[in-house]
Motif scaffolding. Structure first.
Motif, short mmCIF file in Angstrom:
data_model
loop_
_atom_site.label_atom_id
_atom_site.label_comp_id
_atom_site.label_asym_id
_atom_site.label_seq_id
_atom_site.Cartn_x
_atom_site.Cartn_y
_atom_site.Cartn_z
N MET A 134 0.82 -1.20 0.00
CA MET A 134 0.00 0.00 0.00
C MET A 134 0.86 1.26 0.00
N MET A 135 1.96 1.23 0.74
CA MET A 135 2.81 2.40 0.79
C MET A 135 3.41 2.73 -0.57
N ARG A 136 3.60 1.70 -1.41
CA ARG A 136 4.16 1.93 -2.74
C ARG A 136 3.23 2.76 -3.60
N LYS A 137 1.95 2.76 -3.26
CA LYS A 137 1.01 3.58 -4.02
C LYS A 137 1.19 5.07 -3.74
N LEU A 138 1.84 5.37 -2.63
CA LEU A 138 2.15 6.77 -2.32
C LEU A 138 3.46 7.11 -3.02
N ILE A 139 3.37 7.27 -4.35
CA ILE A 139 4.55 7.41 -5.20
C ILE A 139 5.28 8.71 -4.93
N GLY A 140 6.60 8.64 -4.97
CA GLY A 140 7.39 9.86 -4.88
C GLY A 140 8.57 9.73 -3.95
N SER A 141 9.66 10.40 -4.30
CA SER A 141 10.86 10.39 -3.47
C SER A 141 11.20 11.77 -2.93
N SER A 142 10.28 12.71 -3.07
CA SER A 142 10.52 14.06 -2.55
C SER A 142 10.52 14.03 -1.03
N PRO A 143 11.19 14.99 -0.39
CA PRO A 143 11.22 15.03 1.08
C PRO A 143 9.83 15.03 1.72
N VAL A 144 8.87 15.75 1.11
CA VAL A 144 7.53 15.80 1.72
C VAL A 144 6.83 14.45 1.64
N MET A 145 7.10 13.67 0.59
CA MET A 145 6.48 12.35 0.50
C MET A 145 7.18 11.35 1.41
N GLU A 146 8.50 11.47 1.54
CA GLU A 146 9.21 10.62 2.51
C GLU A 146 8.66 10.87 3.92
N ARG A 147 8.44 12.13 4.24
CA ARG A 147 7.91 12.48 5.57
C ARG A 147 6.48 11.98 5.72
N LEU A 148 5.69 12.05 4.66
CA LEU A 148 4.31 11.57 4.72
C LEU A 148 4.28 10.07 5.00
N ARG A 149 5.11 9.31 4.31
CA ARG A 149 5.14 7.87 4.55
C ARG A 149 5.57 7.55 5.98
N GLU A 150 6.53 8.30 6.49
CA GLU A 150 6.96 8.10 7.88
C GLU A 150 5.81 8.41 8.85
N ASP A 151 5.08 9.49 8.59
CA ASP A 151 3.94 9.84 9.45
C ASP A 151 2.88 8.76 9.42
N ILE A 152 2.61 8.21 8.24
CA ILE A 152 1.59 7.17 8.11
C ILE A 152 2.01 5.91 8.86
N LEU A 153 3.27 5.54 8.74
CA LEU A 153 3.76 4.36 9.47
C LEU A 153 3.67 4.57 10.97
N ASP A 154 4.01 5.78 11.43
CA ASP A 154 3.94 6.07 12.87
C ASP A 154 2.50 6.08 13.37
N LEU A 155 1.64 6.84 12.70
CA LEU A 155 0.25 6.96 13.16
C LEU A 155 -0.54 5.69 12.92
N GLY A 156 -0.11 4.90 11.92
CA GLY A 156 -0.79 3.63 11.67
C GLY A 156 -0.69 2.69 12.84
N GLN A 157 0.39 2.79 13.57
CA GLN A 157 0.58 1.90 14.73
C GLN A 157 -0.11 2.43 15.98
N ALA A 158 -0.56 3.69 15.94
CA ALA A 158 -1.27 4.26 17.08
C ALA A 158 -2.74 3.82 17.05
N ASP A 159 -3.43 4.04 18.15
CA ASP A 159 -4.84 3.63 18.23
C ASP A 159 -5.82 4.78 18.09
N GLY A 160 -5.34 6.03 18.20
CA GLY A 160 -6.25 7.16 18.23
C GLY A 160 -6.88 7.49 16.89
N HIS A 161 -7.93 8.30 16.95
CA HIS A 161 -8.58 8.79 15.74
C HIS A 161 -7.67 9.79 15.04
N VAL A 162 -7.88 9.97 13.74
CA VAL A 162 -6.96 10.77 12.93
C VAL A 162 -7.74 11.77 12.09
N LEU A 163 -7.16 12.95 11.92
CA LEU A 163 -7.70 13.97 11.03
C LEU A 163 -6.73 14.14 9.86
#
Length: 444
Positions: A142-171
């Motif tokens: 699924m992460m591969r669908k978030l295409i891109g190697s720009s710094p903002v996309m690298e940061r987005l993927r890191e945020d998704i991996l971090d928040l994905g492991q959390a239990d709280g609701h997300v905006l």
């Protein structure tokens, strides 16, 4: 597109299985019949795209033995058991073993239809979740669908991996067309709820009473559908355009969220899709709801902030549309690459998809240009360049990377063919591939 659900009907009595099949077919189901459990087991694998309706009393392998076999093959397969009068204790035992439900003969055909609808809905959620799990089996589906190697996309993927492991609701917020629903899908896929239900619903353009019934029930149209908070129970509920909810409905949603406890039984991902200038999620939602959701927040980057990703996405999209339309992929010049990089992209990825498709179509006709497409997308017919200029070196490097990437993919990683087409010695090609983080293994 949702997978078509089947219903396998197993009964040794031909008249019974045919009557059930005819009734369910009239109700819109795709049915198939089997005269015995042994025949059915040859066709019912672990990912059978549907549900099973089986009699309990049959010669040879009876319904209970059949159910146990099915549960050993796929414990999530919904099986509806049909029992004769006086066999209710056996049916209760079948429920304990894993049956979805049972019907006692003689049964009302409408009851069969309602049960079948509930069972197929459950099965579809299970199969969708399994498909996500398979995509993630190598850790990057699924992460591969978030295409891109720009710094903002690298940061987005890191945020998704971090928040994905959390239990709280997300905006999730961001400009229109930036891929907010895809990000929600990725959040679910990398988290502990990946194997559970994933429900997406847009709140825009709905009357308040319809929204209330759809979200919380009761469903009053006579169908067996469940409210979305029940369909998503234990999984993830994604509400797009949450700013469209009235204040009173936002209050009810907040009550439901607070009733979830910690950790919540069902995770909610709210997507805010404001387009009006000067309006934000914070001033569109009740403060108590906003702060309840915004503790975990992701903002999707606009396309214009993603640099070379624009060329990568344009190339991938062009190839997809070229395959769809059965024509050659358009080759773009250095000037056109610069125009793509400097365009403001108010419609973000959705606009890029549109431009890529039209570029393929006009290339098939042998006319047109990227600049004309970008101008056509600019409502005020202003120049397509952004206010932020880039050094010539950056444009040259972006174009060079795109050329090598395209050529490597076209030749499936054949270094010799790429060297020949681009007139590059091996050492130079290797150096440039290392410079742009291109790996031959990604193209083979």
């Amino acid at each position: 597109m949702a997978q078509a659900m089947k219903i396998a009907i197993i009964d040794d009595e031909q008249d019974m299985r045919q009557s059930i099949s005819q009734w369910l077919a009239l109700s819109g189901f795709d049915t198939e019949t089997f005269p015995s459990a042994e025949h059915a087991l040859k066709e019912l694998g672990p990912d059978y795209p549907g549900v099973v309706v089986s009699d309990i009393k049959m010669p040879g392998m009876d319904g209970m033995q059949f159910l146990k076999k099915l549960m050993s093959v796929d414990s999530s397969l919904p099986v509806i058991m049909i029992t004769g009068h006086g066999d209710v204790p056996m049916a209760v035992e079948a429920m304990r073993v894993g049956a979805f439900d049972f019907l006692e003969k003689p049964f009302n055909p409408d009851s069969m239809t309602k049960l079948a609808k509930k069972a197929t809905q459950k099965r579809r959620l299970t199969l969708d979740s399994r498909a996500l799990r398979r995509e993630l089996s190598d850790g990057s589906g699924m992460m591969r669908k978030l295409i891109g190697s720009s710094p903002v996309m690298e940061r987005l993927r890191e945020d998704i991996l971090d928040l994905g492991q959390a239990d709280g609701h997300v905006l999730i917020d961001g400009e229109t067309g930036t891929g907010k629903t895809l990000a929600a899908h990725a959040l679910h896929a990398v988290g502990s709820r990946a194997g559970k239900s994933f429900v997406v619903y847009s709140c825009a353009g709905q009357e308040e009473d319809v929204l209330t019934r759809t979200l919380f029930g009761p469903i009053e149209d006579g169908s067996s559908r469940l409210p979305l908070v029940e369909v998503a129970r234990g999984g993830t509920l994604v509400l797009e355009d949450i700013e469209a909810l009235s204040q009173s409905l936002q209050a009810r949603l907040l009550t439901w969220i607070n009733d979830q406890g910690t950790p919540p039984e069902t995770r909610m991902i709210a997507i805010c899709n404001l387009q009006e200038q000067g309006r934000t999620c914070e001033n569109a939602l009740r403060p108590d709801l906003y702060y309840r959701l915004a503790a975990l927040k992701i903002t999707l980057p606009p396309l214009r902030a993603r640099g070379e990703d624009i060329l990568t996405l344009f190339t991938r999209l062009s190839e997809q549309f070229s395959e769809e339309y059965g024509c050659d992929t358009p080759e773009i010049s250095a000037q056109e690459a610069a125009q793509l990089l400097q365009a403001p992209w108010p419609g973000n990825i959705r606009q890029l998809i549109n431009v890529a498709e039209r570029a393929v179509l006009q290339n098939r006709r042998g006319s047109g240009s990227i600049a004309s497409l970008l101008m056509a997308d600019n409502e005020e017919s202003e120049p397509v360049m952004t206010t932020e200029g880039k050094p010539l070196k950056e444009h040259v490097e972006a174009f060079e990377r795109m050329l090598i990437d395209n050529t490597m993919r076209r030749h499936k990683g054949s270094i010799v063919k790429v060297m020949d087409e681009l007139c590059l010695p091996r050492r130079t090609l290797n150096e440039k591939m290392a410079k742009y983080s291109l790996q031959r293994a990604d193209y083979v």
